[in-house]
Design an enzyme around this catalytic site. Structure first.
Site, short mmCIF file in Angstrom:
data_model
loop_
_atom_site.label_atom_id
_atom_site.label_comp_id
_atom_site.label_asym_id
_atom_site.label_seq_id
_atom_site.Cartn_x
_atom_site.Cartn_y
_atom_site.Cartn_z
N ARG A 233 0.83 -1.20 0.00
CA ARG A 233 0.00 0.00 0.00
C ARG A 233 0.87 1.26 0.00
O ARG A 233 1.90 1.31 0.69
CB ARG A 233 -0.90 0.05 1.25
CG ARG A 233 -2.17 -0.77 1.09
CD ARG A 233 -3.07 -0.16 0.01
NE ARG A 233 -4.26 -0.94 -0.29
CZ ARG A 233 -4.37 -1.88 -1.23
NH1 ARG A 233 -3.33 -2.21 -1.96
NH2 ARG A 233 -5.51 -2.47 -1.45
N GLU A 262 -3.10 7.75 -5.29
CA GLU A 262 -3.62 7.04 -6.47
C GLU A 262 -5.08 7.41 -6.70
O GLU A 262 -5.80 7.63 -5.73
CB GLU A 262 -3.54 5.52 -6.23
CG GLU A 262 -2.14 4.99 -6.11
CD GLU A 262 -2.14 3.48 -5.79
OE1 GLU A 262 -3.18 2.82 -5.94
OE2 GLU A 262 -1.08 2.99 -5.37
N HIS A 280 0.15 0.45 -9.56
CA HIS A 280 -0.69 -0.52 -8.83
C HIS A 280 -1.07 -1.69 -9.74
O HIS A 280 -2.25 -1.98 -9.98
CB HIS A 280 -1.95 0.18 -8.31
CG HIS A 280 -2.50 -0.47 -7.07
ND1 HIS A 280 -2.99 0.22 -6.01
CD2 HIS A 280 -2.63 -1.77 -6.73
CE1 HIS A 280 -3.42 -0.61 -5.07
NE2 HIS A 280 -3.20 -1.84 -5.49
P1 NAD Z 1 -2.60 -10.54 5.06
O1 NAD Z 1 -3.64 -9.95 5.92
O2 NAD Z 1 -2.69 -11.96 4.68
O3 NAD Z 1 -1.17 -10.32 5.74
C1 NAD Z 1 -0.79 -9.12 6.34
C2 NAD Z 1 0.17 -9.46 7.45
O4 NAD Z 1 0.68 -8.24 7.98
C3 NAD Z 1 -0.48 -10.20 8.61
O5 NAD Z 1 0.19 -11.41 8.86
C4 NAD Z 1 -0.36 -9.24 9.76
O6 NAD Z 1 -0.15 -9.89 10.99
C5 NAD Z 1 0.84 -8.43 9.36
N1 NAD Z 1 0.93 -7.14 10.04
C6 NAD Z 1 -0.07 -6.28 10.36
N2 NAD Z 1 0.43 -5.21 11.00
C7 NAD Z 1 1.77 -5.38 11.07
C8 NAD Z 1 2.82 -4.62 11.62
N3 NAD Z 1 2.60 -3.44 12.21
N4 NAD Z 1 4.07 -5.09 11.52
C9 NAD Z 1 4.33 -6.28 10.92
N5 NAD Z 1 3.36 -7.06 10.40
C10 NAD Z 1 2.09 -6.62 10.47
O7 NAD Z 1 -2.54 -9.60 3.77
P2 NAD Z 1 -2.06 -10.02 2.32
O8 NAD Z 1 -3.18 -10.64 1.58
O9 NAD Z 1 -0.78 -10.74 2.40
O10 NAD Z 1 -1.84 -8.56 1.70
C11 NAD Z 1 -0.73 -7.79 2.08
C12 NAD Z 1 -0.81 -6.39 1.50
O11 NAD Z 1 -0.78 -6.45 0.08
C13 NAD Z 1 -2.06 -5.62 1.85
O12 NAD Z 1 -1.73 -4.29 2.13
C14 NAD Z 1 -2.88 -5.68 0.57
O13 NAD Z 1 -3.77 -4.60 0.47
C15 NAD Z 1 -1.79 -5.59 -0.44
N6 NAD Z 1 -2.12 -6.05 -1.79
C16 NAD Z 1 -1.63 -5.31 -2.83
C17 NAD Z 1 -1.87 -5.74 -4.11
C18 NAD Z 1 -1.37 -4.93 -5.28
O14 NAD Z 1 -2.02 -4.89 -6.29
N7 NAD Z 1 -0.24 -4.29 -5.16
C19 NAD Z 1 -2.61 -6.89 -4.36
C20 NAD Z 1 -3.08 -7.62 -3.28
C21 NAD Z 1 -2.82 -7.19 -1.99
C1 MLT Z 2 -5.76 -5.39 -3.58
O1 MLT Z 2 -5.72 -4.94 -2.44
O2 MLT Z 2 -6.44 -6.36 -3.90
C2 MLT Z 2 -4.93 -4.77 -4.60
O3 MLT Z 2 -4.40 -3.60 -4.21
C3 MLT Z 2 -5.43 -4.81 -5.98
C4 MLT Z 2 -6.50 -3.87 -6.36
O4 MLT Z 2 -6.85 -2.97 -5.61
O5 MLT Z 2 -7.05 -4.03 -7.42
#
Ligand code: NAD
Ligand code: MLT
Length: 524
Positions: A233, A262, A280
């Site tokens: 993020r 964004e 993104h």
């Molecule tokens: P998830 O919830 O499975 O994992 C997140 C982890 O972060 C958890 O294990 C949690 O305990 C840990 N966490 C929370 N606060 C913390 C802190 N202060 N310090 C250390 N660890 C901490 O989430 P995920 O599905 O693995 O997604 C991770 C990130 O990726 C999210 O921010 C999500 O929005 C983002 N994401 C981005 C895209 C993209 O298009 N770039 C796509 C999918 C997800």
């Molecule tokens: C997500 O959190 O799933 C990703 O950031 C991807 C998106 O927003 O499309």
């Protein structure tokens, strides 16, 4: 007819699924101006968004019909959860549907930035040929520090282990067993991770705690020449601090998929040659987009039809098998709760819930919500559902306590205490699809909850049942089933399932019998 608005790009397969539903009208309004969205949102029962549409108090105030917010994707930082929960709006997301794509993009950013692939390409495009200035680093034998060892952090771990990297991670919110299962060394502090890592990647959600989790102070702790990726993020890594760390030679390269502001970022990172920035794109693969689009459509459809959705963000998390096992217990809990205000009139002050037998091993928080939904639904004007039933109790000053009770068989007991008395109802699930109310206020029953029930409290004297039957027959009330139970004090309670709603006139008529203390119509 349910009206659904889609405000961001979701895959056509998802849109088609919504369109195929005969009771759903879909309006795809991508890039709709905020002011217009606020003007029309009151017409909609559900909205489907990605990460840009802000679903917040300003919107909720106008969204008087909104029941479901479908987040096509994972992060829900653009959705104000408390406002949704308070109003009983179910927020669903698709947390598993794009994680492989996000993990792969993370690795893409890491490799392309640490091997200078983007500047190399630019030099070639400009007719140049350069190798020395574009020397990169291998991943092999390096230490990768992962902040947030959740779904994507775990996928990145497995993939980078294949590169021969040592993986360490900082995540204070997960069990040691996950670190062990993934073969990851746990860092007790973020500081430890920063000091030890050659490469850092962040995979936390965006929360108050994680915004700017890496800024000037943290960069100062890093190894010189560290490489870093943010595919989670915008704003988790402070953008200005990252630019400075690159200029100061602390960070050798960075890969960034997510930016502040964004979809119109004004990030200083975009112009930094050591930084590969993408707009993104983490989830932007054909596979992920189909997965996400279909998943969000299915969830929105289920939620609109009143079904339980495994990925409801503002409900306890459950796997679908767990959920299907629990459905009978949810129905039972709701029926037990519903009895209270339909049989008693005193305002509830406390709801005490006891779980016995195998129910104790279930996700009882959801059953508790079902019970509270049952308690409040008959008397509240606003919508009460699994999402907001706990909030409904809290905001009415009704204390809720949950405990365990010894029982040979599965048992749910609900006691509602009011100022002057208490009311208790218990029930069990005999086998799949068969729920029974076993006790109501001290009267034993073997009762299957039915939609329409007539309840009569009377003195336990000969003749009264016959008179009630005759009266109901004359009033054209058809009794499908009937159970009578009596207590030691000489009182009886009669539960009859009937075919139709029983009118107030019939209830008043029944109460004219000298032996009938009370007659009520109950919907379960
Ligand atoms: P998830 O919830 O499975 O994992 C997140 C982890 O972060 C958890 O294990 C949690 O305990 C840990 N966490 C929370 N606060 C913390 C802190 N202060 N310090 C250390 N660890 C901490 O989430 P995920 O599905 O693995 O997604 C991770 C990130 O990726 C999210 O921010 C999500 O929005 C983002 N994401 C981005 C895209 C993209 O298009 N770039 C796509 C999918 C997800
Ligand atoms: C997500 O959190 O799933 C990703 O950031 C991807 C998106 O927003 O499309």
């Amino acid at each position: 007819m349910f009206k659904v608005i889609v405000t961001e790009d979701i895959n056509e397969k998802g849109i088609e699924l919504l369109q195929k539903c005969p009771d759903i009208q879909v309006d795809v309004r991508m890039d709709i101006e905020r002011a217009e969205l606020l003007k029309i949102i009151g017409d909609y029962d559900a909205m489907v968004v990605r990460s840009v549409t802000k679903v917040n108090e300003e919107l909720y105030e106008k969204a008087t019909n909104l029941k479901v917010v479908g987040r096509a994707g994972n992060g829900v930082d653009n959705i104000e959860m408390a406002g949704a929960t308070k109003r009983g709006i179910i927020v669903v997301n698709t947390p598993e549907s794009n994680i492989i794509s996000a993990a792969e993009h993370t690795i893409g950013l890491l490799l392309s930035s640490s091997r200078n692939i983007v500047p190399a390409n630019k030099i070639l495009e400009g007719g140049g040929w350069e190798r020395k200035a574009l020397t990169g680093s291998e991943m092999f034998n390096k230490t990768l520090g992962i902040i947030g060892l959740g779904r994507i952090g775990g996928l990145v771990t497995k993939r980078m282990q294949a590169f021969g990297m040592k993986i360490i991670a900082y995540d204070p919110y997960i069990a040691d067993s996950r670190f062990e299962a993934l073969g990851v060394e746990k860092c007790a502090t973020l500081e430890e991770l920063l000091r030890r890592s050659d490469v850092i990647t962040i995979h936390t959600p965006k929360t108050e705690e994680t915004v700017n989790i890496i800024s000037d102070k943290e960069f100062a702790l890093c190894k010189k020449g560290v490489r870093i990726v943010n595919c989670a993020r915008g704003g988790l890594i402070n953008e200005d601090a990252l630019v400075k760390a690159i200029k100061d030679g602390i960070v050798a390269s960075a890969g960034v998929d997510v930016l502040i502001g964004e979809p119109k970022p004004v990030s200083p990172l975009i112009k930094v040659p050591e930084c590969v920035v993408t707009p993104h794109l983490g989830a932007e693969t054909w596979e992920a987009q189909v997965n996400v689009g279909v998943a969000v459509a299915e969830e929105v459809i289920s939620a609109l039809h009143g079904e339980m959705v495994p990925n409801a963000v503002n409900l306890p998390a459950l796997h679908s098998e767990e959920l299907s096992e629990m459905l009978d217990y949810l129905s039972l809990g709701e029926a037990l709760g519903k009895l209270y205000y339909q049989l008693e009139k005193e305002p509830a002050e406390k709801v005490e819930i006891f779980y016995g037998g195998s129910v104790m091993n279930m996700e009882t928080q959801l059953i508790t919500r079902a019970i509270l939904k049952g308690v409040f639904e008959p008397v509240l004007k606003e919508r009460v559902n699994y999402v907001n039933s706990e909030v409904a109790a809290e905001s009415r000053g009704v204390a809720v306590s949950v405990g365990k009770t010894q029982s040979q068989y599965n048992l749910i007991t609900v006691t509602v205490r009011s100022k002057n008395k208490s009311f208790t109802a218990s029930g069990t699930v005999i086998r799949k699809g068969e729920i029974r109310i076993t006790n109501i206020d001290g009267y034993n029953f073997d009762l299957t909850p039915e939609p329409y029930m007539l309840v009569v409290r009377n003195q336990d004297k000969p003749g009264v049942i016959g008179r009630i039957g005759t009266f109901l027959g004359d009033a054209k009330v058809n009794i499908a089933n009937m159970q009578v139970s009596r207590n030691q004090a000489g009182d009886a309670m009669m539960f009859m399932s009937v075919d139709n709603v029983v009118s107030g006139e019939v209830l008043t008529g029944l109460q004219k019998d000298a032996l009938v203390k009370e007659a009520r119509f109950v919907r379960l």
